[in-house]
Design a protein around this motif. Structure first.
Motif, PDB file in Angstrom:
ATOM      1  N   SER A 268      -1.624 -63.747 -19.514  1.00 46.58           N
ATOM      2  CA  SER A 268      -1.753 -64.029 -20.946  1.00 46.58           C
ATOM      3  C   SER A 268      -1.794 -62.736 -21.744  1.00 46.58           C
ATOM      4  CB  SER A 268      -3.012 -64.856 -21.224  1.00 46.58           C
ATOM      5  OG  SER A 268      -2.882 -66.156 -20.698  1.00 46.58           O
ATOM      6  N   SER A 269      -2.482 -61.731 -21.223  1.00 45.35           N
ATOM      7  CA  SER A 269      -2.536 -60.449 -21.935  1.00 45.35           C
ATOM      8  C   SER A 269      -1.163 -59.792 -21.970  1.00 45.35           C
ATOM      9  CB  SER A 269      -3.558 -59.524 -21.270  1.00 45.35           C
ATOM     10  OG  SER A 269      -3.220 -59.272 -19.922  1.00 45.35           O
ATOM     11  N   LEU A 270      -0.395 -59.911 -20.880  1.00 44.27           N
ATOM     12  CA  LEU A 270       0.962 -59.363 -20.847  1.00 44.27           C
ATOM     13  C   LEU A 270       1.827 -60.006 -21.919  1.00 44.27           C
ATOM     14  CD1 LEU A 270       3.232 -57.717 -19.333  1.00 44.27           C
ATOM     15  CD2 LEU A 270       3.551 -59.750 -17.921  1.00 44.27           C
ATOM     16  N   SER A 271       1.834 -61.328 -21.973  1.00 45.81           N
ATOM     17  CA  SER A 271       2.641 -62.045 -22.963  1.00 45.81           C
ATOM     18  C   SER A 271       2.125 -61.796 -24.381  1.00 45.81           C
ATOM     19  CB  SER A 271       2.623 -63.545 -22.647  1.00 45.81           C
ATOM     20  OG  SER A 271       3.374 -64.272 -23.585  1.00 45.81           O
ATOM     21  N   PHE A 272       0.814 -61.778 -24.548  1.00 45.51           N
ATOM     22  CA  PHE A 272       0.205 -61.572 -25.861  1.00 45.51           C
ATOM     23  C   PHE A 272       0.590 -60.219 -26.445  1.00 45.51           C
ATOM     24  CE2 PHE A 272      -3.500 -59.796 -28.166  1.00 45.51           C
ATOM     25  CZ  PHE A 272      -3.518 -60.663 -29.256  1.00 45.51           C
ATOM     26  N   LEU A 273       0.469 -59.166 -25.652  1.00 44.50           N
ATOM     27  CA  LEU A 273       0.775 -57.831 -26.151  1.00 44.50           C
ATOM     28  C   LEU A 273       2.267 -57.641 -26.384  1.00 44.50           C
ATOM     29  CD1 LEU A 273      -1.601 -55.739 -23.853  1.00 44.50           C
ATOM     30  CD2 LEU A 273      -1.846 -56.079 -26.319  1.00 44.50           C
ATOM     31  N   ARG A 274       3.064 -58.148 -25.444  1.00 42.71           N
ATOM     32  CA  ARG A 274       4.499 -57.874 -25.506  1.00 42.71           C
ATOM     33  C   ARG A 274       5.205 -58.760 -26.527  1.00 42.71           C
ATOM     34  NH1 ARG A 274       7.143 -57.143 -19.710  1.00 42.71           N
ATOM     35  NH2 ARG A 274       6.842 -59.390 -19.599  1.00 42.71           N
ATOM     36  N   ARG A 275       4.821 -60.010 -26.605  1.00 41.07           N
ATOM     37  CA  ARG A 275       5.533 -60.943 -27.478  1.00 41.07           C
ATOM     38  C   ARG A 275       4.837 -61.105 -28.828  1.00 41.07           C
ATOM     39  NH1 ARG A 275       5.473 -66.676 -28.158  1.00 41.07           N
ATOM     40  NH2 ARG A 275       7.495 -67.455 -28.881  1.00 41.07           N
ATOM     41  N   ASP A 276       3.574 -61.504 -28.807  1.00 42.05           N
ATOM     42  CA  ASP A 276       2.883 -61.806 -30.062  1.00 42.05           C
ATOM     43  C   ASP A 276       2.569 -60.550 -30.870  1.00 42.05           C
ATOM     44  OD1 ASP A 276       2.856 -64.547 -29.441  1.00 42.05           O
ATOM     45  OD2 ASP A 276       1.057 -64.305 -28.234  1.00 42.05           O
ATOM     46  N   MET A 277       2.137 -59.490 -30.193  1.00 38.31           N
ATOM     47  CA  MET A 277       1.782 -58.257 -30.897  1.00 38.31           C
ATOM     48  C   MET A 277       2.932 -57.261 -30.960  1.00 38.31           C
ATOM     49  SD  MET A 277      -1.276 -58.649 -32.041  1.00 38.31           S
ATOM     50  CE  MET A 277      -0.832 -60.374 -32.326  1.00 38.31           C
ATOM     51  N   ARG A 278       4.045 -57.579 -30.306  1.00 35.45           N
ATOM     52  CA  ARG A 278       5.280 -56.786 -30.392  1.00 35.45           C
ATOM     53  C   ARG A 278       5.112 -55.342 -29.919  1.00 35.45           C
ATOM     54  NH1 ARG A 278       9.272 -59.300 -32.902  1.00 35.45           N
ATOM     55  NH2 ARG A 278       8.781 -61.330 -33.802  1.00 35.45           N
ATOM     56  N   VAL A 279       4.257 -55.144 -28.951  1.00 29.83           N
ATOM     57  CA  VAL A 279       4.089 -53.805 -28.394  1.00 29.83           C
ATOM     58  C   VAL A 279       5.264 -53.511 -27.466  1.00 29.83           C
ATOM     59  CG1 VAL A 279       2.580 -52.287 -27.042  1.00 29.83           C
ATOM     60  CG2 VAL A 279       1.589 -54.016 -28.558  1.00 29.83           C
TER      61      VAL A 279
END
Length: 553
Positions: A268-279
């Motif tokens: 979830s942290s991987l998807s959250f940072l990469r997709r939702d937060m656009r890192v």
């Protein structure tokens, strides 16, 4: 079990070191095979699940991810039966071979652009094979190490198996980063992403070489020589006195907690940072690589600690801490990863008005017409933008109180709708570019991921020893594998998909965490009620869970 006990030989220190090394290496490789799919989720979506709808595409990828988990219980039944009938060693030799072949196969499938619908169908088929293999792997490796370990060191020795699960995730990131460094970005997106899958053939060879050096578990050897193996391990697992309660506790009070925390902490942290937060992708991968690598040591520390304080205490502490810290961790992570996005949403709140303002993430898949308001909400969610909804007769969008003109072609063209919305929001302070946070923020994100790693270690580090101690040896492989893989397969494996649907339906990128909170809260109640207090004990012939008492010397 007197006959088996009399025939059991104590393994030497050298044998135990080889057992731990070979079992852990094989577990790392097998989980690498399984996790590489999630690590490369975005590219897999583009290759095998192409869609003009970004939300639908990622949900289809996570659905494929979940399918593999859905077949883990069947693998647990099949290989648990073989493990209790034929032996621990040869069963997990079969599972690692099946996993390696299936993973390499994903790297050989032509894209959907070449063979159409056959591509995702083949991917799903290979994910099913992976799920079957994984259903037999964990139980075999965990029991194999536990049955070699002296009781007073069982938590410590088996903790390397839990650390190896994280090791598989870390290895998948290392391989992806290495490939990105060697292969130009466009080539990696086109064909280079297949190399990590094809690497499974080499890892399979190493794993088989190491595991072929092992002898059978001394506990199983003793049972076999004494004629005390089970004739039908699956049936006996369900009918053995006290086992229904033990299986219920193992499913919800142990596995439900550990698996949802694990997948939230890492995937979830991987998807959250990469997709939702656009890192930036490589930045996220480096942060998770370092945090995951350090976190591996936490599992070993917790496993060793559990040999002294018992298995229950770390699990209870980890579950309570998760319920208290999960939302604050992700809120803080989001503010550090993309502070401009959060601040822009605060300074310029987004309000959508209209009728039928609900999203249907699977509308395109089932050829259903989504409302205009639903389409706007879906695009905002995919862009990581928080919003509020107000009922209105006409569709409208305001940002900071200013009305945004809706393009005439937005209704039918998802790409135009996304670009138009992001352009309008960018002019009002929203930043949709790839983010590379400053070093201080990156360190903060890493520290938060380490906290997540510790929460996972507390609830997972002692589990192999605990599950081994909960069930009788002659049906141990089946009895522990079935609840473990039902819990990990459905409660944990479906987490990315369920959380993604919750986010898509609510428009709140943090709402998916409620799924983890609900499973952990229920699991905490079950664990408090069902797990024994005090120092660890070996399984005793009883209708109840192992009673409190000292470990068998």
């Amino acid at each position: 079990m007197a006959g088996a006990a009399a025939l059991q030989r104590e393994p030497t220190e050298k044998e135990i070191r080889l057992v731990i090394a070979a079992s852990s290496a094989g577990t790392i490789f097998e989980w690498y095979d399984f996790f590489i799919y999630g690590t490369l989720a975005g590219l897999i979506g583009a290759a095998f699940f192409p869609s003009g709808n970004e939300t639908l595409q990622i949900l289809l990828v996570w659905a494929g991810f979940a399918v593999g988990f859905g077949f883990r219980p069947l693998g647990a039944i099949l290989f648990g039966y073989l493990g209790d009938r034929l032996g621990r060693k040869y069963t997990f030799l079969v599972t690692v071979t099946l996993m390696g072949i299936a993973t390499a196969g994903v790297g050989l499938i032509p894209s959907a652009a070449s063979i159409g619908l056959a591509a995702p169908i083949i991917v799903i088929g290979l994910r099913i094979l992976q799920g079957l293999a994984l259903g037999g792997e964990y139980g075999g490796a965990a029991i194999y190490v536990a049955e070699h370990a002296p009781p007073e060191k069982r938590g410590f020795y088996t903790s390397f198996i839990q650390a190896s699960v994280v090791g598989g995730f870390v290895l998948s990131i290392i391989v992806v980063l290495a490939c990105r460094a060697i292969i130009p970005a466009d080539d990696f997106a086109e064909w280079g992403w297949r190399i990590p899958f094809l690497l499974s053939i080499a890892l399979l060879g190493i794993s088989l070489w190491m595991r072929l050096k092992l002898s059978e578990s001394p506990v199983f050897q003793a049972m076999k020589e004494a004629g005390e193996t089970s004739s039908n391990p699956f049936k006996e697992s369900l009918t053995y006195p006290g086992n229904p309660k033990r299986i219920f506790v193992a499913l919800f009070g142990i596995t439900g907690i550990l698996t949802t925390i694990w997948y939230t902490s890492f995937f979830s942290s991987l998807s959250f940072l990469r997709r939702d937060m656009r890192v930036d992708e490589s930045t996220v991968e480096w942060i998770l690589l370092i945090a995951g690598f350090i976190s591996m040591s936490f599992y070993i520390v917790v496993g060793k600690w559990s040999d002294r304080v018992g298995r229950k205490k770390p699990i209870i502490i980890g579950a309570i801490a998760t319920l208290a810290l999960l939302f604050p961790i992700f809120w803080t992570m989001g503010s550090l990863a993309n502070p401009g996005l959060a601040q822009a949403a605060k300074d310029n709140p987004v309000v959508v008005t209209g009728q039928n303002c609900t999203t249907d993430p699977f509308a395109d898949l089932f050829d259903r017409e989504q409302s205009g308001c639903g389409k706007i909400l879906e695009t905002l969610t995919a862009s990581g933008v928080a919003y509020t909804v107000e009922e209105g007769e006409t569709l409208g969008l305001t940002v900071g109180g200013e009305e945004v003109a809706l393009g005439a072609n937005w209704a039918g063209d998802p790409a135009a709708r996304r670009d138009g919305l992001q352009d309008a929001l960018s002019s009002r302070g929203f930043d949709f570019s790839k983010q590379r946070p400053p070093l201080a923020n990156i360190l903060g994100i890493g520290a938060l991921l380490l906290v997540c790693g510790m929460l996972s270690a507390l609830t997972y580090g002692s589990v192999a020893a605990l599950l081994t101690e909960m069930f009788p040896a002659k049906i141990r492989y089946s009895s522990m594998s079935i609840p473990y893989h039902i819990g990990a397969g459905y409660l944990g494996g479906f987490l990315p998909l369920i959380a993604g649907i919750i986010v898509a339906r609510t428009g709140d990128v943090y709402a998916g965490l409620w799924y983890t909170m609900a499973v952990v809260a229920f699991g905490l109640i079950v664990a408090w009620w069902g797990l024994p207090d005090g120092p660890p004990t070996d399984f005793e012939e009883s209708n109840e869970l192992p009673p409190v008492g000292p470990a068998t010397p």
